[in-house]
Write a protein that holds these residues in place. Structure first.
Motif, short mmCIF file in Angstrom:
data_model
loop_
_atom_site.label_atom_id
_atom_site.label_comp_id
_atom_site.label_asym_id
_atom_site.label_seq_id
_atom_site.Cartn_x
_atom_site.Cartn_y
_atom_site.Cartn_z
N ALA A 48 0.83 -1.20 0.00
CA ALA A 48 0.00 0.00 0.00
C ALA A 48 0.87 1.25 0.00
N ALA A 52 1.04 4.14 -2.92
CA ALA A 52 0.86 5.56 -2.64
C ALA A 52 2.02 6.37 -3.22
N SER A 55 1.55 6.64 -7.04
CA SER A 55 0.48 7.54 -7.45
C SER A 55 0.67 8.95 -6.94
N LYS A 57 -0.49 9.87 -4.12
CA LYS A 57 -1.70 10.19 -3.37
C LYS A 57 -1.66 9.53 -1.99
N SER A 58 -1.96 10.30 -0.97
CA SER A 58 -2.04 9.78 0.39
C SER A 58 -3.31 8.94 0.55
N SER A 59 -3.30 8.03 1.51
CA SER A 59 -4.45 7.13 1.66
C SER A 59 -4.50 6.55 3.06
N VAL A 60 -5.67 5.98 3.40
CA VAL A 60 -5.85 5.23 4.64
C VAL A 60 -5.91 3.76 4.29
N PHE A 61 -5.19 2.93 5.05
CA PHE A 61 -5.11 1.50 4.73
C PHE A 61 -5.39 0.68 5.98
N ARG A 67 -5.46 0.37 11.46
CA ARG A 67 -5.66 1.37 10.41
C ARG A 67 -4.45 2.31 10.39
N PHE A 69 -2.55 5.69 8.30
CA PHE A 69 -2.62 6.80 7.35
C PHE A 69 -1.27 6.91 6.67
N ASN A 71 0.88 9.09 4.38
CA ASN A 71 1.04 10.45 3.85
C ASN A 71 2.21 10.45 2.87
#
Length: 230
Positions: A48, A52, A55, A57-61, A67, A69, A71
């Motif tokens: 993951a 990120a 791409s 792009k930041s995301s939550v996984f 969980r 985050f 960044n």
């Protein structure tokens, strides 16, 4: 954020190296993960993180009941165009439309002018001099379109040695065959030379300078979005 982690993050950003700050949302602990290095995380979370970084792009996984985050901090793509020609004029317009930084470099002062390239960084100097103060990196695309070996060859060598994200050169297959010989004579390995895109751009049967510029930008985007996470 921990001051020591922030210091490390700023070092990576200043060096134009991609990295991610991974926060465990259950306890707030942060960790800096570089795109390449001994701190690479394996498994689903590692995949993951690399996605990120690819791409930008930041995301939550979520994984194993936890969980995170992610960044992502990814350097902005920079395009360096060698040769202030008609293709370069179209490239400058398209690059601005997709929000990419672009520099035009050409020692021929009649070509490299603000009038021909309004609102664009234009450097009327030899590429070798430009690169002394604007070094290449892995988030740079080098586009050589002057069609003059005296202008194109030196920055191509620099780009291949710097492992630039994208290296493209204008010319027919016959022209590129001669270029390959010159690069090999300059000590560049066949493995590195093979990374050069020539004929330049995606094969869309482009005919005009503007269409060639579209093909070049499209190929740069393709390489950018499909590069591996290593």
């Amino acid at each position: 954020m921990d001051p020591n982690l922030l210091k490390k993050l700023n070092i990576e950003r200043a060096a134009r190296r991609s990295c991610a700050v991974v926060t465990d949302l259950s306890d707030g602990r942060d960790r800096l993960v570089k795109q390449a290095g001994s701190d690479v995380i394996q498994g689903p979370l590692g995949n993951a993180i690399q996605a990120a970084l690819r791409s930008g792009k930041s995301s939550v996984f979520d994984t194993e009941g936890r969980r995170f985050f992610i960044n992502a901090h990814v350097p902005a793509l920079r395009i360096v165009v060698i040769g202030a020609v008609h293709i370069s004029q179209a490239l400058a317009q398209i690059a601005k439309a997709v929000d990419y930084t672009i520099d035009i470099v050409d020692p021929r002062t009649a070509f490299a002018t603000a009038e021909r390239f309004p609102d664009v960084n234009v450097y009327a100097q030899w590429p070798e001099d430009y690169l002394e103060t604007h070094p290449l990196d892995t988030y740079t695309a080098l586009v050589a379109v002057s069609h003059d070996p005296k202008i194109d060859d030196a920055p191509l060598i620099k780009a291949l040695n710097a492992n630039c994200l994208y290296v493209g050169a204008l010319g027919s297959r016959k022209t590129h065959s001669k270029r390959v010989e010159r690069l090999a004579d300059a000590g560049i390995s066949q493995e590195k030379i093979s990374r050069t895109s020539s004929p330049i751009g995606l094969d869309i049967a482009a005919a005009s300078p503007a269409e060639i510029a579209v093909a070049i930008i499209a190929e740069i985007i393709q390489v950018l979005r499909h590069r591996d996470g290593a």
